[in-house]
Scaffold this active site. Structure first.
Site, PDB file in Angstrom:
ATOM      1  N   SER A 135     -16.332 -22.136  10.263  1.00 17.19           N
ATOM      2  CA  SER A 135     -17.459 -22.604  11.071  1.00 17.19           C
ATOM      3  C   SER A 135     -17.067 -23.917  11.728  1.00 17.19           C
ATOM      4  O   SER A 135     -16.110 -24.583  11.306  1.00 17.19           O
ATOM      5  CB  SER A 135     -18.670 -22.841  10.156  1.00 17.19           C
ATOM      6  OG  SER A 135     -19.688 -23.573  10.804  1.00 17.19           O
ATOM      7  N   TYR A 148     -23.293 -27.168   2.824  1.00 17.18           N
ATOM      8  CA  TYR A 148     -22.595 -26.171   3.648  1.00 17.18           C
ATOM      9  C   TYR A 148     -21.321 -26.743   4.255  1.00 17.18           C
ATOM     10  O   TYR A 148     -20.260 -26.114   4.223  1.00 17.18           O
ATOM     11  CB  TYR A 148     -23.532 -25.661   4.740  1.00 17.18           C
ATOM     12  CG  TYR A 148     -22.931 -24.584   5.599  1.00 17.18           C
ATOM     13  CD1 TYR A 148     -22.537 -23.363   5.043  1.00 17.18           C
ATOM     14  CD2 TYR A 148     -22.754 -24.770   6.967  1.00 17.18           C
ATOM     15  CE1 TYR A 148     -21.981 -22.355   5.828  1.00 17.18           C
ATOM     16  CE2 TYR A 148     -22.215 -23.774   7.763  1.00 17.18           C
ATOM     17  CZ  TYR A 148     -21.828 -22.569   7.183  1.00 17.18           C
ATOM     18  OH  TYR A 148     -21.272 -21.574   7.971  1.00 17.18           O
TER      19      TYR A 148
END
Length: 248
Positions: A135, A148
């Site tokens: 990501s 995250y």
């Protein structure tokens, strides 16, 4: 120039929806025999029938599940580490440890378990390729995203380390770092709150799962001497994890 994928086996984790499902479809269309792994086996079975693949239950947070899955994979030329996700959007001061634990187990240790188990088959194939979907959160940080972003940083570090550890062996490593992709990702992060999830993409034209699958399929169909190390993919409307141009 792309290479022929006929007779080549690809494994896709997190293949029951989103980027995983789209990638499985595109790899099958490119000639791969695809092994699909995820917990939602009913979805996998339908997709496997559609693309002529093989559906197997897989929970990347469970070593026994990973071992049983890998034992049923006859060959592996390409591994797509796609299983992962986010939970919550809390400040570190308010961190929910169970959410952090799930994110690290799924994104980091899940990638470790599956990659470690399949590496012998990937190397033995004579032309292996590991693709890990991280990501933009693997290279940047943002407020309320510590769980995250830390997990994705660790997942990216794991993947990039493999590149050096296997230098000189017949296996390639590609990291794909997507920005805003409209899938079930935000619904999972917000515990099924569809309205809050939709607000993430409001006013922008986000990427689709097929956009990322296009990039993955391109990477794994390059000639064996070509290694695309790192590819960051964002919508035109997105500058960073926290900065977007939202149209009225």
């Amino acid at each position: 120039m792309s290479t022929s994928s006929a007779g080549r086996w690809a494994v896709v984790t997190g293949a029951s929806s989103g980027i995983g499902a789209a990638t499985a479809r595109q790899l099958a269309a490119a000639g791969f025999t695809v092994v699909l792994g995820a917990r939602r086996i009913e979805r996998l079975t339908a997709l496997a029938e559609e693309i002529g693949g093989k559906a197997l239950p897989l929970d990347v947070t469970d070593q026994e599940s990973v071992d049983a899955f890998v034992a049923q994979v006859p060959e592996c030329h390409v591994l797509i580490n796609n299983a992962g996700g986010a939970k919550g959007l809390a400040k570190i001061a308010d961190a929910v440890e169970d959410d952090w634990r799930w994110m690290w187990e799924t994104n980091v240790l899940g990638t470790l378990r599956v990659t470690r188990a399949l590496l012998p088959k990937l190397v033995a194939s004579g032309d292996g390729h590991v693709v890990t979907v991280t990501s933009v959160a693997a290279t940047g940080v943002y407020d309320n995203g510590g769980g995250y972003t830390s997990a994705k940083h660790a997942q990216g570090a794991l993947h990039r380390t493999l590149r050096g550890e296997h230098l000189g062996e017949p296996v390639r490593f590609t990291e794909i770092a997507p920005g805003a992709v409209e899938t079930e990702f935000s619904e999972v992060r917000f515990a099924g709150d569809k309205e809050r999830a939709a607000a993430v993409y409001r006013g922008i034209t986000p990427l689709t799962a097929d956009d990322i699958a296009d990039v993955i399929t391109f990477a794994v169909t390059r000639p064996p001497h070509v290694n695309l190390d790192f590819i960051e993919v964002k919508p035109r409307d997105q500058h960073s994890a926290t900065r977007m141009h939202r149209h009225e």
